[in-house]
Design an enzyme around this catalytic site. Structure first.
Site, PDB file in Angstrom:
ATOM      1  N   ASP A 104       0.796  -1.219   0.000  1.00  0.00           N
ATOM      2  CA  ASP A 104       0.000   0.000   0.000  1.00  0.00           C
ATOM      3  C   ASP A 104       0.833   1.276   0.000  1.00  0.00           C
ATOM      4  O   ASP A 104       0.606   2.175  -0.796  1.00  0.00           O
ATOM      5  CB  ASP A 104      -0.921   0.009   1.222  1.00  0.00           C
ATOM      6  CG  ASP A 104      -1.790   1.250   1.301  1.00  0.00           C
ATOM      7  OD1 ASP A 104      -2.532   1.501   0.339  1.00  0.00           O
ATOM      8  OD2 ASP A 104      -1.714   1.962   2.321  1.00  0.00           O
ATOM      9  N   ASP A 149       4.295   0.776   4.217  1.00  0.00           N
ATOM     10  CA  ASP A 149       4.117  -0.503   4.908  1.00  0.00           C
ATOM     11  C   ASP A 149       3.962  -1.606   3.873  1.00  0.00           C
ATOM     12  O   ASP A 149       4.185  -1.403   2.686  1.00  0.00           O
ATOM     13  CB  ASP A 149       2.902  -0.424   5.839  1.00  0.00           C
ATOM     14  CG  ASP A 149       1.629   0.000   5.096  1.00  0.00           C
ATOM     15  OD1 ASP A 149       1.675   0.128   3.855  1.00  0.00           O
ATOM     16  OD2 ASP A 149       0.599   0.206   5.757  1.00  0.00           O
ATOM     17  N   TYR A 165      -8.586   2.343   6.017  1.00  0.00           N
ATOM     18  CA  TYR A 165      -9.416   2.849   4.921  1.00  0.00           C
ATOM     19  C   TYR A 165     -10.851   2.371   5.109  1.00  0.00           C
ATOM     20  O   TYR A 165     -11.090   1.184   5.332  1.00  0.00           O
ATOM     21  CB  TYR A 165      -8.909   2.346   3.562  1.00  0.00           C
ATOM     22  CG  TYR A 165      -7.505   2.773   3.230  1.00  0.00           C
ATOM     23  CD1 TYR A 165      -7.216   4.076   2.825  1.00  0.00           C
ATOM     24  CD2 TYR A 165      -6.443   1.870   3.333  1.00  0.00           C
ATOM     25  CE1 TYR A 165      -5.924   4.467   2.534  1.00  0.00           C
ATOM     26  CE2 TYR A 165      -5.151   2.249   3.042  1.00  0.00           C
ATOM     27  CZ  TYR A 165      -4.890   3.555   2.645  1.00  0.00           C
ATOM     28  OH  TYR A 165      -3.613   3.941   2.361  1.00  0.00           O
ATOM     29  N   GLU A 185       5.718  10.208   3.975  1.00  0.00           N
ATOM     30  CA  GLU A 185       5.285   8.897   3.501  1.00  0.00           C
ATOM     31  C   GLU A 185       4.914   8.959   2.019  1.00  0.00           C
ATOM     32  O   GLU A 185       4.519   9.997   1.495  1.00  0.00           O
ATOM     33  CB  GLU A 185       4.098   8.357   4.305  1.00  0.00           C
ATOM     34  CG  GLU A 185       3.775   6.911   3.931  1.00  0.00           C
ATOM     35  CD  GLU A 185       2.990   6.161   4.975  1.00  0.00           C
ATOM     36  OE1 GLU A 185       3.074   4.919   4.978  1.00  0.00           O
ATOM     37  OE2 GLU A 185       2.298   6.787   5.790  1.00  0.00           O
TER      38      GLU A 185
END
Length: 447
Positions: free
Chosen positions: A73, A76, A221, A425
């Protein structure tokens, strides 16, 4: 492919300071990023990153299936269905609209490989009739592990699936869209594969429509609606099949949304993992030429261009997490809408946001890693971090080329620190709209 945007934008003025070549170079970089997030077997084959290898080769073993493949994703290693379905559909949409940009930038082969890897994985997840597996790996336990994906202990749990008793209309809906677009992309290259993609898309759509409800990948999510995702699947299935019943479904989903106090025609969001209404409306405008759809996109872009909060440097600031993904996606929408309106104005808006991302900002930093002379060196991405600090490799050897970081705060401040993941990120959905916007801008001829 039926739609060729490059012909529609002929005559646009491109200044010497904003050459199409720049966008083509950035496009090639941004496509490479997805190699870093490959999961499963044959990861190293033709990979842009020498430090990536096979990982999570037992995925699906707990349910007696081979669910290897797909993409991690973000920084991670979990495989989430919602972001994979969204990302794959937007990447495929980008290639569908701007195929020549990928050819000219040298990124076509890698892009097609990425699209096929998504489709291969989705079809594995749908191999059991009436069931679609949409999450592999537990986010909580995954986030306690700081190491390379190649060395992550397993096996991993298959966390979520959709069937007649467990609705998840949003995730199969997004996935159906991706597979439908890919069926058209691969039609002239591998007809049997295209047929398989289209059949799976139809099956997933039927399942998603029959058992209504939202999937759940919380706390990471969770959709706010599934009607936009069903509409996304339906509109692309119509384009792939010419079956008008899918258009009737879109109208029905829109009517239901309005009855539930959600008005897609007044949406202020841009395309994202949680909302694809604007993308659906844009394709409905292309198909029907109806004023209500064309005007709705104009209303949406008026918000983005003239009403939304801006940073001092001019970045449209929609949300603090992954702010650049929203600016990039709105740029893609503006480029595609420009054929209906003032082309110069909408393409200029797209350039302003993409140029900000590429370095025209108060930090004088490109937020696309590897582009320009100054860019983030310490992204929050576990696989690349572990490669950088093991095996005697230098940082230069293991740069996460092509990744789009989350971006700056509302004052244009950015901290290049992997522990400050709000800024640093990266994620597969962050980059999806950027790929499309860059392809669109690269296809606008220079004067």
């Amino acid at each position: 492919l039926a739609e060729r945007f490059d012909a529609q934008v002929t005559g646009l003025t491109v200044s010497a300071e904003q050459p199409a070549k720049k966008y083509a170079e950035a496009l090639d970089l941004s496509v490479r990023f997805y190699d870093a997030n490959r999961c499963g077997k044959d990861v190293a084959k033709d990979n842009a990153f020498a430090w990536r290898g096979d990982c999570h080769t037992d995925d699906g073993k707990d349910v007696g299936l081979d669910l290897t493949g797909g993409f991690h994703d973000a920084g991670d290693h979990v495989k989430f269905g919602l972001t994979q379905g969204y990302t794959a559909s937007v990447l495929a949409w980008s290639y569908y609209e701007f195929p020549e940009s990928f050819r000219k930038s040298g990124s076509e082969a890698r892009m097609l490989s990425t699209l096929r890897r998504f489709s291969d994985y989705f079809m594995k997840c749908a191999q059991k009739p009436g069931v679609f597996y949409y999450q592999v790996g537990d986010g909580g336990s995954d986030h306690t592990y700081w190491g390379s994906p190649e060395k992550q202990p397993g096996p991993r749990q298959t966390m979520r699936f959709a069937d007649a008793k467990h609705p998840a209309s949003d995730i199969p809906g997004e996935t159906a869209a991706a597979l439908a677009i890919n069926s058209m992309i691969f039609r002239g290259k591998d007809a049997a594969y295209a047929d398989k993609c289209l059949k799976t898309a139809k099956d997933l759509y039927v399942m998603a429509k029959a058992t209504r409800g939202m999937g759940d990948e919380s706390p990471f999510y969770k959709s706010s609606s599934y009607l936009d995702d069903l509409s996304w699947g339906a509109v692309w299935l119509h384009i792939a099949t010419k079956d008008k019943s899918y258009l009737n479904d879109v109208e029905s989903f829109f009517a239901q949304a309005v009855s539930e106090k959600i008005n897609p025609f007044m949406s202020r969001a841009t395309v994202s993992w949680d909302d694809v209404y604007v993308g659906v409306i844009l394709k409905m405008a292309d198909i029907t030429k109806e004023k209500k759809y064309i005007d709705a996109i104009g209303t949406n872009l008026d918000f983005w261009m003239n009403q939304i909060k801006k940073t001092p440097g001019g970045l449209r600031y929609f949300e603090q997490w992954g702010v650049l993904r929203y600016a990039a996606s709105s740029s893609l929408i503006a480029i595609l809408y420009s054929k209906y309106a003032d082309r110069e104005k909408y393409v200029a808006y797209a350039r302003s946001q993409i140029d900000y991302i590429l370095g025209n900002n108060p930090q004088k930093m490109s937020y696309l890693i590897g582009f320009g002379s100054s860019y983030p060196k310490d992204p929050h991405h576990r696989a690349s971090v572990c490669a950088r600090y093991t095996g005697g490799r230098s940082d230069k050897d293991c740069e996460l080329l092509g990744a789009l970081v989350g971006g700056p705060d509302e004052d244009d401040y950015y901290e290049d620190n992997m522990d400050m993941y709000q800024f640093s990120e990266v994620a597969i959905d962050y980059s999806a709209g950027l790929v499309g916007a860059l392809a669109g801008l690269a296809g606008i001829p220079e004067k």
